[in-house]
Every structure is written in structure tokens, then in C-alpha cells.
Motif scaffolding. Sequence first.
Motif, PDB file in Angstrom:
ATOM      1  N   GLY A  65     115.578  -5.887  -3.819  1.00  0.00           N
ATOM      2  CA  GLY A  65     115.860  -7.317  -3.739  1.00  0.00           C
ATOM      3  C   GLY A  65     114.603  -8.166  -3.690  1.00  0.00           C
ATOM      4  N   VAL A  66     113.671  -7.792  -2.795  1.00  0.00           N
ATOM      5  CA  VAL A  66     112.425  -8.562  -2.657  1.00  0.00           C
ATOM      6  C   VAL A  66     111.586  -8.444  -3.923  1.00  0.00           C
ATOM      7  CG1 VAL A  66     110.259  -8.746  -1.356  1.00  0.00           C
ATOM      8  CG2 VAL A  66     112.412  -8.345  -0.155  1.00  0.00           C
ATOM      9  N   GLY A  67     111.426  -7.207  -4.406  1.00  0.00           N
ATOM     10  CA  GLY A  67     110.581  -6.990  -5.575  1.00  0.00           C
ATOM     11  C   GLY A  67     111.122  -7.653  -6.815  1.00  0.00           C
ATOM     12  N   ALA A  68     112.416  -7.558  -7.074  1.00  0.00           N
ATOM     13  CA  ALA A  68     113.003  -8.167  -8.270  1.00  0.00           C
ATOM     14  C   ALA A  68     112.890  -9.684  -8.231  1.00  0.00           C
ATOM     15  CB  ALA A  68     114.459  -7.734  -8.397  1.00  0.00           C
ATOM     16  N   THR A  69     113.165 -10.255  -7.063  1.00  0.00           N
ATOM     17  CA  THR A  69     113.101 -11.719  -6.946  1.00  0.00           C
ATOM     18  C   THR A  69     111.693 -12.234  -7.197  1.00  0.00           C
ATOM     19  OG1 THR A  69     114.924 -11.693  -5.360  1.00  0.00           O
ATOM     20  CG2 THR A  69     113.546 -13.661  -5.421  1.00  0.00           C
ATOM     21  N   LEU A  70     110.698 -11.619  -6.547  1.00  0.00           N
ATOM     22  CA  LEU A  70     109.319 -12.095  -6.701  1.00  0.00           C
ATOM     23  C   LEU A  70     108.779 -11.800  -8.095  1.00  0.00           C
ATOM     24  CD1 LEU A  70     107.879 -11.123  -3.197  1.00  0.00           C
ATOM     25  CD2 LEU A  70     108.490 -13.395  -4.028  1.00  0.00           C
ATOM     26  N   THR A  71     109.157 -10.631  -8.660  1.00  0.00           N
ATOM     27  CA  THR A  71     108.696 -10.309 -10.008  1.00  0.00           C
ATOM     28  C   THR A  71     109.270 -11.284 -11.025  1.00  0.00           C
ATOM     29  OG1 THR A  71     108.480  -7.967  -9.448  1.00  0.00           O
ATOM     30  CG2 THR A  71     108.630  -8.524 -11.779  1.00  0.00           C
ATOM     31  N   ALA A  72     110.552 -11.598 -10.907  1.00  0.00           N
ATOM     32  CA  ALA A  72     111.180 -12.555 -11.818  1.00  0.00           C
ATOM     33  C   ALA A  72     110.609 -13.955 -11.662  1.00  0.00           C
ATOM     34  CB  ALA A  72     112.689 -12.577 -11.578  1.00  0.00           C
ATOM     35  N   SER A  73     110.037 -14.239 -10.469  1.00  0.00           N
ATOM     36  CA  SER A  73     109.444 -15.557 -10.210  1.00  0.00           C
ATOM     37  C   SER A  73     107.996 -15.631 -10.661  1.00  0.00           C
ATOM     38  CB  SER A  73     109.540 -15.877  -8.712  1.00  0.00           C
ATOM     39  OG  SER A  73     110.887 -15.859  -8.285  1.00  0.00           O
ATOM     40  N   GLY A  74     107.489 -14.523 -11.220  1.00  0.00           N
ATOM     41  CA  GLY A  74     106.132 -14.528 -11.722  1.00  0.00           C
ATOM     42  C   GLY A  74     105.099 -14.054 -10.739  1.00  0.00           C
ATOM     43  N   HIS A  75     105.510 -13.463  -9.636  1.00  0.00           N
ATOM     44  CA  HIS A  75     104.582 -12.961  -8.632  1.00  0.00           C
ATOM     45  C   HIS A  75     104.486 -11.440  -8.719  1.00  0.00           C
ATOM     46  CE1 HIS A  75     104.408 -16.916  -6.705  1.00  0.00           C
ATOM     47  NE2 HIS A  75     105.738 -16.957  -6.827  1.00  0.00           N
ATOM     48  N   GLY A  76     103.472 -10.902  -8.024  1.00  0.00           N
ATOM     49  CA  GLY A  76     103.389  -9.466  -7.847  1.00  0.00           C
ATOM     50  C   GLY A  76     102.501  -8.766  -8.852  1.00  0.00           C
ATOM     51  N   PRO A  77     102.179  -7.520  -8.583  1.00  0.00           N
ATOM     52  CA  PRO A  77     101.234  -6.763  -9.416  1.00  0.00           C
ATOM     53  C   PRO A  77     101.751  -6.480 -10.814  1.00  0.00           C
ATOM     54  CG  PRO A  77     102.263  -5.335  -7.764  1.00  0.00           C
ATOM     55  CD  PRO A  77     102.635  -6.740  -7.416  1.00  0.00           C
ATOM     56  N   LEU A  78     103.052  -6.492 -11.030  1.00  0.00           N
ATOM     57  CA  LEU A  78     103.564  -6.213 -12.361  1.00  0.00           C
ATOM     58  C   LEU A  78     103.233  -7.330 -13.338  1.00  0.00           C
ATOM     59  CD1 LEU A  78     107.029  -4.653 -11.483  1.00  0.00           C
ATOM     60  CD2 LEU A  78     104.960  -3.492 -12.214  1.00  0.00           C
ATOM     61  N   ASN A  79     102.930  -8.523 -12.820  1.00  0.00           N
ATOM     62  CA  ASN A  79     102.548  -9.629 -13.699  1.00  0.00           C
ATOM     63  C   ASN A  79     101.125  -9.481 -14.220  1.00  0.00           C
ATOM     64  OD1 ASN A  79     104.783 -11.852 -13.736  1.00  0.00           O
ATOM     65  ND2 ASN A  79     104.719 -11.106 -11.621  1.00  0.00           N
ATOM     66  N   LEU A  80     100.394  -8.462 -13.723  1.00  0.00           N
ATOM     67  CA  LEU A  80      99.083  -8.172 -14.298  1.00  0.00           C
ATOM     68  C   LEU A  80      99.207  -7.559 -15.686  1.00  0.00           C
ATOM     69  CD1 LEU A  80      97.327  -6.644 -11.149  1.00  0.00           C
ATOM     70  CD2 LEU A  80      96.961  -8.922 -12.122  1.00  0.00           C
ATOM     71  N   VAL A  81     100.397  -7.029 -15.991  1.00  0.00           N
ATOM     72  CA  VAL A  81     100.652  -6.407 -17.281  1.00  0.00           C
ATOM     73  C   VAL A  81     101.043  -7.482 -18.286  1.00  0.00           C
ATOM     74  CG1 VAL A  81     102.023  -4.698 -18.514  1.00  0.00           C
ATOM     75  CG2 VAL A  81     101.413  -4.328 -16.124  1.00  0.00           C
ATOM     76  N   ASP A  82     100.474  -7.423 -19.470  1.00  0.00           N
ATOM     77  CA  ASP A  82     100.818  -8.389 -20.513  1.00  0.00           C
ATOM     78  C   ASP A  82     102.279  -8.225 -20.908  1.00  0.00           C
ATOM     79  OD1 ASP A  82      98.250  -9.380 -20.538  1.00  0.00           O
ATOM     80  OD2 ASP A  82      97.577  -8.025 -22.141  1.00  0.00           O
ATOM     81  N   GLY A  83     102.946  -9.328 -21.111  1.00  0.00           N
ATOM     82  CA  GLY A  83     104.337  -9.289 -21.523  1.00  0.00           C
ATOM     83  C   GLY A  83     105.114 -10.442 -20.937  1.00  0.00           C
ATOM     84  N   SER A  84     106.375 -10.522 -21.328  1.00  0.00           N
ATOM     85  CA  SER A  84     107.236 -11.595 -20.850  1.00  0.00           C
ATOM     86  C   SER A  84     107.790 -11.272 -19.463  1.00  0.00           C
ATOM     87  CB  SER A  84     108.398 -11.791 -21.834  1.00  0.00           C
ATOM     88  OG  SER A  84     109.207 -10.614 -21.858  1.00  0.00           O
TER      89      SER A  84
END
Length: 599
Positions: free
Chosen positions: A251-270
Amino acid sequence: MIARILQANGTDRSVWARAAWLGSGYFVAASVMMLMTRFDGGLANLWIATSLLVAELSNADRQRQRATIAACLVASFLATSLFGFGIAVAVPFALINVGEAVAATLVLRRLRRANSFLYSFEGIIAFALVAGLMAPAIAGLPGAAIASLVAGQPYGVEFRSWLLGHGLGTLTFTPVLVLLLRGDIARWWHEAAAAQRIEAAILLTIMAGFSWFVFNVSTVPLLFLPILPLMVITFRLEQVGSALAVVILGGVGATLTASGHGPLNLVDGSVADHVRLFQFYLAITVLTVLPVAAELAQRRDIFRRLHDSEARYKLITESSTDMIVTLDRSGTITYVSPSAREVTGFDGAEMIGHLPQDLACGPDRATMGAAINQANARAGSPTTVEYCARAASGEARWYEAHTRGTFDDAGQLSGWVTAIRDVSVRKALELKLAHAASTDPLTGLANRRRFDTLLDRKIDDRRQNKSYGCVALFDIDFFKRVNDAHGHAVGDLVLETFAAAASRTVRGNDHVARLGGEEFGLILDGASLDDAVRICERVRQAIAGDITRAPSGAEVTVTVSAGVAEITPTSSRLQLMRAADEALYRAKAGGRDRLALAA
């Protein structure tokens, strides 16, 4: 009849009420995912509604399944109509979405994993392959085709979104929903002590804090950090805790990732690519944690059953009248039950550390070896041996030992367990019965059956050149006259007189038997024909010199005739008896009170 109808209607109402709640949950889950994860106008990139339906169908009966499927079809139709691709394709999407969950559940039921996949490593693998891969892949074929046609997106993109969104969503959220719908979480909460509840709250709060911190940091990849509290929760709270922790992380990870936060946003992509990458990360985490939780649950169940088994074993061994003995692989005693003192008179503690054959109350080495060999050969089946040993009182006692081998997880022999009981009373009875079966009740001599057995044994010895021997048949002369003159009671006394005279006259290794009526047989062990003649002559003279006193005061004397035959390697029992009988007949024909040798 009325009562049954009312009861049935009441049951239907409760089933449909539950189905309505589940349908509402399905509608909310589907709607939220459509609103939050349809980043490119196509399919939702995260789908958790199927996990709710799989969780319910896995543990529901047929009536609940039908009601739930109907409710979820309606819920899917409404969610797609209101927040998805519209009413035009709501019906096929409802059939595909619900059909995916139904197909996964049917396969899991066929594999007998539907309601138990959380409790074994094999079950989790089966669940992951069926509900996380197979069912989404099959349902994604028509689903992606419809979505591609309506949204104008490439079929491959839509199929990937369906496969990842449905598969990873089902894989992640089904476990916690199974535990929730089955009541395991509520049961754990009610059964847990206050300290356990506090510990669970603290650990789950820490998990939420770690998750929020990791997925708020967009400059450093810290995805490994949540694994630490997640594993601690798994070991401390097992399946309930690990499932809740995964939901928190998801829940926490999906919400923050979808909001543009977190280490996964270091990866190029949408954003959609980032959400898919997070789903993959979460699925790997789930497949790491759930097998550990399942293994812990199995071990806890094994330990519980082992504890129960040990308690039962202790109760049985301490209350059993049998002496329970366990041996290690070397044959050394490792445990003796308290009943040892009642069975043998010895203290069981003093037996520990010794070999059974070294104890006064234990079997001899040959018997012990035979028991062990039989137990090994029969692979865990019990074997029984009897042996005679000394009790603490010095008395010779008979014991019966039932021995079974024990084996470790690899199937290797780890030792033996033996139950020993005192069977002296039974053995005494058996000996008494055996003696009665082989003894003439009047004279106390061996009977015809025993005589035949001994003679057969002697013939076998002669054939093996072990020893010589002879057989003799005696018959009381004119015995009918004794019965006619003095009565059968005196006749019986005469038979007893013969038995006593013959028994005291023959040698210690000779055998005397009453063959029937007034006929007696002698087996003269190790005697040559000349020796046999001398022995039989002494018997004849002893009988002639003995007097039988009748109750009336009359004195009765008798004589005997005898026929003697030598035991040869080629003779059978029938031939020997016929030869001795013919010699006896010649002795009688020659005037009685004499011996005759077989031709």
C-alpha cells in the motif's frame, strides 16, 4: 417441513448478505484501481479485485461460491461501466475478470491446494503458478484484445498490463485476504496475549515507517531495507504478520511510487513502468516471505504435534504396566520407564547407559541379536521375542519383548523402542498345558504322542550318526485277569506300579511312555542291543518283584513281556514299532515274562 424451509431461507439470506458485502468490496477494489492506475487510458496497471474473489472462492462451499460469483459479476459490470471502458464492454470484461478467479480456484481445488496453499512451500508455488501466472495469462488473451480495440493501444502493451497487474496483484493481496475472510487474523488477535498484540502493533508500525522512508527517498535505492523488518515480522508473527506486512509495504510503496516518489523513479520510464516495476519487486518479496512463513507454520505444527506426542508417550510409558525401553543405534539403553521396578525389580535409572544383554534382567546375546535383526529386517514393523532372565529377587522369570526400529528423516535407523512385560504366569500355564498334552494322566509318564516325537528325533540322530539307541515295547502279562479279579481300580494301581518300577530302573537319559492300555514303550538312548537287553531285563525283574496292594488288602503281582529293536539309519518309526511289536508277540508266545529281540 415449514421449519426446514425457514431454516433454508435463513441460510440463503446469510449467504447472499455475505455475497453482497464481497461484491461491494470487489466493486471498490476494481473502481479504485481503474481510477488510480490507468495511466495511459488502457488497462489498470494494478488489479487487486481478483485476489478478493480468489480468497473467498478458495474456502467457500458451492452455495456461497454461486452467490459470490453472481455478486462480483454485477460489481465488475458496474465498475467497468462507471470508471472503465464503458457499458459497451462491461459484460465481456465482467465475464473475463470473474472467470479468471473461477479458473484459478478450480485448478487449485483440483490440485487440492485451494484452502491450504499458504501452509506449504509446494502450495505457495502452485498458487503462484496458477493464480499469479496461468489464470492471468489465459484471461489476458481476450481481455487485452478488447482493451486494445477500445483504447487504441498496442495489444502487447495491454496484455503486459493485464498479466502484470492481475498476476502480481493476486499474488500480493490474496494471502492476507484469505486470512482475513477465513477469520485467521481475528482468531489470532483474540487468542494472542496482550504482550503479543503490543509486539505486533510495534512491528507493523516499524514496517510502515521503513516503507514510508524507503519510498520517500528518490535519490538512493534502499529497496533492501524493508526486508529486515519484514523477516522479523515473519519469524515473530508468522503468516498473519507477514501477510499484513506485505499489504503495508504494498500500500505505502504503490501509493508513493504512483505519486512519483521513491527509488523506482530513478529508473527511466513512465509512471506506469514504475508501478509495474514496483509490482515485480513486491511479488519477489512475497515469494520470498510466504515460503518462510509457510515453513515456520509447518515447523510450529510439527513441534506442537511432537509436544503432544511426547506428552502422550510420557503418559503411556509412566502409566503402562509394560516396561518401555529405548535404545540408540549402538544398542545402548537411553530410557527406561518407571514400570521397570514392577516388571524386573531393578531400578530403571540404573539400566541407562548399558546394553540389555549385559543386564541380569536382560536377554542373552543371541536372543538380543535375533530381536534386533528381525526389527531391522521388518523395517519398522514390531517383532516379538521371549526370553528367560533373572529378576532382582534372583527368581528366573519369563519376559516378552516387542521391538520396533525407529528411523530419522532420511530413513536411516536411529535406534529401537521395546515394550517388555512379564509373561511368567502365561509361560507356566503353557508349560502346564504342554505337559498335560504330552503326559499320561494316570501314570505321569509320557503319552503316545510324546513317545512318537522322541522316537522320530532319535531316528534323525541315528541317521546323522550322532548316537545309537534301541526301542522296547512292554506289555503286562494277563492284565485282563487283574481287572476281572480285582476291578479296574486295582488295574490302574498295577499300571502305576509298572510306571514307578520302570522309571527308577532305567537310566537318566532313557524315556518311558505309556502307549495305551497295559502297553508301555522305552527309548534307550545311546544303548547298544546288548545294553538294551540288560536294561529291559532289570525292568522286567523289577516289575516281577514289586507288589501292588489293593484297597481290599490283596497283594497283586504281575509279570511283563518285552520286545526290543535296534534303531538303525534305514528304519522308520513305523518299521521300528512293527519290529518291536513282533518281538513282543514272540515273547508272549514263548511263555511270557521274558524278552525277545527283533529279527
